[in-house]
Design an enzyme around this catalytic site. Structure first.
Site, PDB file in Angstrom:
ATOM      1  CB  ALA A 136      -0.909   0.010   1.216  1.00 28.43           C
ATOM      2  N   GLY A 156      -1.902   2.081  -5.452  1.00 28.17           N
ATOM      3  CA  GLY A 156      -1.845   2.245  -6.912  1.00 28.17           C
ATOM      4  C   GLY A 156      -0.618   3.002  -7.362  1.00 28.17           C
ATOM      5  CD  GLU A 177      -2.114  -3.184  -6.566  1.00 30.66           C
ATOM      6  OE1 GLU A 177      -0.938  -3.468  -6.359  1.00 30.66           O
ATOM      7  OE2 GLU A 177      -2.549  -2.027  -6.486  1.00 30.66           O
TER       8      GLU A 177
HETATM    9  C1  A5P Z   1       0.869  -1.135  -6.911  1.00 27.13           C
HETATM   10  O1  A5P Z   1      -0.037  -0.651  -7.834  1.00 27.13           O
HETATM   11  C2  A5P Z   1       0.655  -0.472  -5.599  1.00 27.13           C
HETATM   12  O2  A5P Z   1      -0.648  -0.453  -5.138  1.00 27.13           O
HETATM   13  C3  A5P Z   1       1.578  -1.004  -4.544  1.00 27.13           C
HETATM   14  O3  A5P Z   1       0.952  -1.977  -3.776  1.00 27.13           O
HETATM   15  C4  A5P Z   1       1.961   0.121  -3.695  1.00 27.13           C
HETATM   16  O4  A5P Z   1       2.372   1.159  -4.535  1.00 27.13           O
HETATM   17  C5  A5P Z   1       3.057  -0.251  -2.707  1.00 27.13           C
HETATM   18  O5  A5P Z   1       4.239  -0.471  -3.373  1.00 27.13           O
HETATM   19  P1  A5P Z   1       5.616  -0.700  -2.627  1.00 27.13           P
HETATM   20  O6  A5P Z   1       5.444  -1.939  -1.834  1.00 27.13           O
HETATM   21  O7  A5P Z   1       6.585  -0.849  -3.761  1.00 27.13           O
HETATM   22  O8  A5P Z   1       5.868   0.504  -1.795  1.00 27.13           O
END
Ligand code: A5P
Length: 228
Positions: A83, A95, A103
């Protein structure tokens, strides 16, 4: 070892034999995928896995995980995902990696959505991280303008490394809405954004997270259940 890796690997211990499992996207969820593969290999777990992005599907395949078709799945027992921001009520902005549509489709049918984050992503009030919004590419400048006018905040098109508009796995562009904290009207904001023509999905995941696994910089891990 990276605290995010420790926490993601801890989340993987929540998976039990026979479960259907959603594999999330982003750098944190990526640590979970080899750990799932190791448990399949060493414990002989029989799992049905689906991925929330092409990148995660690729990583799963590279680790020898056989994926089920998303179309064959109606519900999932557990999903492990990351997240971008999360508040004390487990409301989430997600996102940042652009995979929010898949997701959210996956989270919506998951019995136990486990979100793994570094403690730096915990916030008292959402909104410092821009809200990612997936939009139909056709006429995106008009959608961007209408969102900016309606909400009175800066809205920018996400670009890829070559400077083109970023295109998601589902062929959408991403508009990032810079509300600033606190995000207004938490009860209605998601539907307000979604009602704008051209918007496909909003990177606000409210009421979808069941467990939070927090990675602390000292390597400790905290597991919290969603507040009732
Ligand atoms: C992907 O679309 C995102 O929702 C990721 O879950 C979110 O950006 C967290 O990414 P990191 O784990 O790389 O921080």
């Amino acid at each position: 070892v990276n605290p995010k890796q420790i926490a993601a690997e801890h989340a993987v211990t929540l998976i039990k034999d026979g479960m259907s499992v959603g594999l999330g996207s982003g750098t944190t969820a990526a640590y979970a995928i080899p750990a799932v593969a190791r448990r399949i290999e060493t414990e002989g777990l029989r799992l049905r896995c689906v991925a929330t992005s092409k990148a995660s599907a690729h990583l799963a395949h590279a680790n020898g995980i056989k994926l089920s078709s998303w179309d064959s799945i109606e519900t999932l027992d557990i999903t492990i995902d990351g997240a971008d921001e999360i508040d004390p009520e487990f409301r989430i902005i997600k996102g940042g990696g652009g995979a929010l549509v898949r997701e959210k489709l996956v989270a919506t049918v998951t019995a136990d959505e486990v979100i793994v984050v570094h403690s730096a992503k915990l916030t008292e009030a959402l909104g410092a991280f821009p809200v990612p919004v997936a939009v139909v590419p056709f006429g995106w400048p008009s959608t961007r303008r209408r969102l900016a006018e309606k909400f009175g905040c800066e809205v920018s098109i996400r670009r890829d490394a070559s400077g083109d508009a970023f295109t998601s796995d589902d062929g959408m562009h991403i508009l990032d809405m810079a509300f600033g904290a606190p995000l207004p009207r938490l009860d209605t904001i998601e539907n307000e954004i979604r009602s704008v023509v051209g918007v496909v999905e909003v990177g606000l995941f409210f009421g979808l997270c069941h467990h939070l696994v927090v990675a602390h910089s000292d390597g400790s891990v905290e597991v919290k259940a969603a507040p009732k």
